[in-house]
Design a protein around this motif. Structure first.
Motif, short mmCIF file in Angstrom:
data_model
loop_
_atom_site.label_atom_id
_atom_site.label_comp_id
_atom_site.label_asym_id
_atom_site.label_seq_id
_atom_site.Cartn_x
_atom_site.Cartn_y
_atom_site.Cartn_z
N PRO A 87 -1.44 -3.58 11.46
CA PRO A 87 -2.18 -3.85 10.23
C PRO A 87 -2.07 -5.32 9.85
CG PRO A 87 -0.13 -2.72 9.74
CD PRO A 87 -0.26 -2.77 11.24
N PRO A 88 -3.02 -5.80 9.06
CA PRO A 88 -2.97 -7.20 8.65
C PRO A 88 -1.80 -7.46 7.71
CG PRO A 88 -4.73 -6.05 7.51
CD PRO A 88 -4.17 -5.09 8.51
N THR A 89 -1.34 -8.68 7.71
CA THR A 89 -0.29 -9.11 6.79
C THR A 89 -0.74 -10.41 6.14
OG1 THR A 89 0.88 -10.35 8.48
CG2 THR A 89 1.57 -8.07 8.15
N CYS A 90 -0.18 -10.67 4.99
CA CYS A 90 -0.48 -11.92 4.27
C CYS A 90 0.82 -12.46 3.70
CB CYS A 90 -1.44 -11.65 3.11
SG CYS A 90 -3.08 -11.11 3.61
N PRO A 91 0.97 -13.77 3.65
CA PRO A 91 2.16 -14.32 3.00
C PRO A 91 2.14 -13.95 1.52
CG PRO A 91 0.73 -16.07 3.86
CD PRO A 91 0.07 -14.77 4.16
N ALA A 92 3.23 -13.41 1.04
CA ALA A 92 3.30 -12.95 -0.35
C ALA A 92 3.64 -14.09 -1.29
CB ALA A 92 4.35 -11.86 -0.48
N PHE A 112 6.00 -4.67 0.02
CA PHE A 112 6.21 -3.34 0.58
C PHE A 112 5.36 -3.20 1.84
CE2 PHE A 112 6.90 -3.35 -3.91
CZ PHE A 112 8.08 -2.64 -4.07
N HIS A 113 5.97 -2.70 2.92
CA HIS A 113 5.27 -2.57 4.19
C HIS A 113 5.05 -1.13 4.61
CE1 HIS A 113 5.40 -6.86 4.85
NE2 HIS A 113 6.68 -6.85 4.52
N SER A 114 5.41 -0.19 3.74
CA SER A 114 5.24 1.23 4.06
C SER A 114 4.84 2.00 2.81
CB SER A 114 6.56 1.81 4.61
OG SER A 114 6.47 3.21 4.74
N LEU A 115 4.00 3.00 2.99
CA LEU A 115 3.65 3.89 1.88
C LEU A 115 4.89 4.52 1.27
CD1 LEU A 115 0.59 5.92 3.25
CD2 LEU A 115 0.63 4.50 1.20
N MET A 172 -10.21 8.22 18.08
CA MET A 172 -9.18 8.23 19.11
C MET A 172 -7.87 8.83 18.59
SD MET A 172 -10.55 6.42 21.78
CE MET A 172 -9.15 5.83 22.66
N HIS A 173 -7.69 8.80 17.27
CA HIS A 173 -6.40 9.16 16.69
C HIS A 173 -6.55 10.19 15.57
CE1 HIS A 173 -4.74 5.93 19.04
NE2 HIS A 173 -5.63 5.12 18.52
N GLY A 174 -7.43 11.15 15.73
CA GLY A 174 -7.54 12.21 14.74
C GLY A 174 -8.35 11.85 13.51
N ALA A 175 -9.24 10.90 13.64
CA ALA A 175 -10.12 10.49 12.54
C ALA A 175 -9.34 9.96 11.34
CB ALA A 175 -11.06 11.62 12.14
N HIS A 176 -8.39 9.10 11.61
CA HIS A 176 -7.67 8.41 10.53
C HIS A 176 -8.36 7.07 10.31
CE1 HIS A 176 -4.58 11.41 10.43
NE2 HIS A 176 -4.36 11.26 11.72
N PHE A 177 -9.25 7.02 9.34
CA PHE A 177 -10.05 5.83 9.10
C PHE A 177 -9.52 4.96 7.97
CE2 PHE A 177 -13.19 8.75 11.06
CZ PHE A 177 -13.43 8.01 12.20
N ASN A 178 -8.40 5.34 7.36
CA ASN A 178 -7.79 4.54 6.30
C ASN A 178 -6.31 4.33 6.63
OD1 ASN A 178 -9.97 4.31 4.17
ND2 ASN A 178 -9.92 6.51 4.51
N ARG A 179 -5.86 3.08 6.53
CA ARG A 179 -4.46 2.78 6.82
C ARG A 179 -3.91 1.79 5.80
NH1 ARG A 179 -2.32 0.53 12.62
NH2 ARG A 179 -3.81 -1.13 12.14
N PHE A 180 -2.69 2.07 5.36
CA PHE A 180 -1.96 1.18 4.47
C PHE A 180 -1.61 -0.09 5.24
CE2 PHE A 180 2.15 -0.34 2.89
CZ PHE A 180 1.90 -0.48 1.55
N ALA A 181 -1.80 -1.24 4.63
CA ALA A 181 -1.43 -2.51 5.27
C ALA A 181 -0.18 -3.10 4.61
CB ALA A 181 -2.59 -3.50 5.21
N PHE A 182 -0.25 -3.36 3.31
CA PHE A 182 0.90 -3.90 2.59
C PHE A 182 0.64 -3.73 1.10
CE2 PHE A 182 -1.99 -7.52 3.09
CZ PHE A 182 -2.04 -8.04 1.80
N ALA A 183 1.69 -3.91 0.31
CA ALA A 183 1.56 -3.91 -1.15
C ALA A 183 2.44 -5.01 -1.73
CB ALA A 183 1.96 -2.55 -1.73
N TRP A 184 1.96 -5.57 -2.82
CA TRP A 184 2.74 -6.53 -3.59
C TRP A 184 2.90 -5.95 -4.99
CZ3 TRP A 184 -1.04 -11.14 -2.51
CH2 TRP A 184 -0.91 -11.56 -1.18
N VAL A 209 -3.15 6.76 6.28
CA VAL A 209 -1.93 6.85 7.08
C VAL A 209 -1.09 5.60 6.82
CG1 VAL A 209 -2.93 8.34 8.86
CG2 VAL A 209 -3.00 5.85 9.16
N ASP A 210 0.18 5.69 7.16
CA ASP A 210 1.10 4.59 6.92
C ASP A 210 0.84 3.45 7.91
OD1 ASP A 210 3.11 3.20 5.66
OD2 ASP A 210 4.60 4.79 5.88
N SER A 211 1.41 2.30 7.61
CA SER A 211 1.16 1.09 8.39
C SER A 211 1.59 1.19 9.85
CB SER A 211 1.86 -0.10 7.74
OG SER A 211 3.25 0.16 7.62
#
Length: 157
Positions: free
Chosen positions: A18-23, A30-33, A65-77, A52-54
């Motif tokens: 997943p993408p990351t950005c300097p906070a 936070f890097h996980s749901l 390819m992976h069970g139709a998981h079209f949304n993924r957590f990237a990061f949170a501030w 799904v989680d990062s």
């Protein structure tokens, strides 16, 4: 002379992290749901229940390819009761929804069985090349006053 063929199986999440950005310096990252507070995670799951989680496999294109998981957590501030949650949305068009969530602190006097529900105030649709500046803007953006949340009685455990 024998030929040795080797194959390495790499999880999809490692192939496409997943993408990351300097906070910003004044934020918690936070890097996980699983690291989000209960009420913030609940608000996000209500909006995108299939996220799904990062570190989980994710389908960035419309090829399943992976069970139709079209949304993924990237990061949170998180800073001062405001959460910025960056996600990925795959499918026919890949983009990065950014959710601005407020979570008022629970008063200590109310006890452990009362919480205040987090609310998604705004969703910004970003593109990969603008994710970091858009997330920073969402964190710094002046928002209208948020009316007080009503207590929600829940039992944890």
């Amino acid at each position: 002379m024998p030929i040795l063929l080797a194959s390495v199986i790499v999880p999809a999440s490692a192939q496409n992290p997943p993408p990351t950005c300097p906070a910003p310096s004044h934020t918690q990252v936070f890097h996980s749901l699983q690291d989000l507070s209960y009420d913030v995670r609940s608000a996000l799951l209500a909006k995108t229940p299939d996220i799904v989680d990062s570190n989980q496999p994710f389908d960035p294109t419309d090829v399943v390819m992976h069970g139709a998981h079209f949304n993924r957590f990237a990061f949170a501030w998180q800073a001062n009761g405001r959460w910025i949650i960056a996600t990925e949305h795959g499918g026919i068009a890949y983009y990065n929804p950014i959710y601005t969530v407020v979570s008022p602190p629970s008063p200590a006097s109310t006890g452990p069985f009362i919480t205040y529900a987090a609310r998604i105030l705004k969703t910004t649709m970003s593109r990969p090349t603008a994710l970091c500046p858009d997330a920073r803007h969402a964190l710094d953006e002046k928002l209208p006053p948020v009316p007080p949340a009503k207590p929600k009685y829940v039992t944890h455990g």
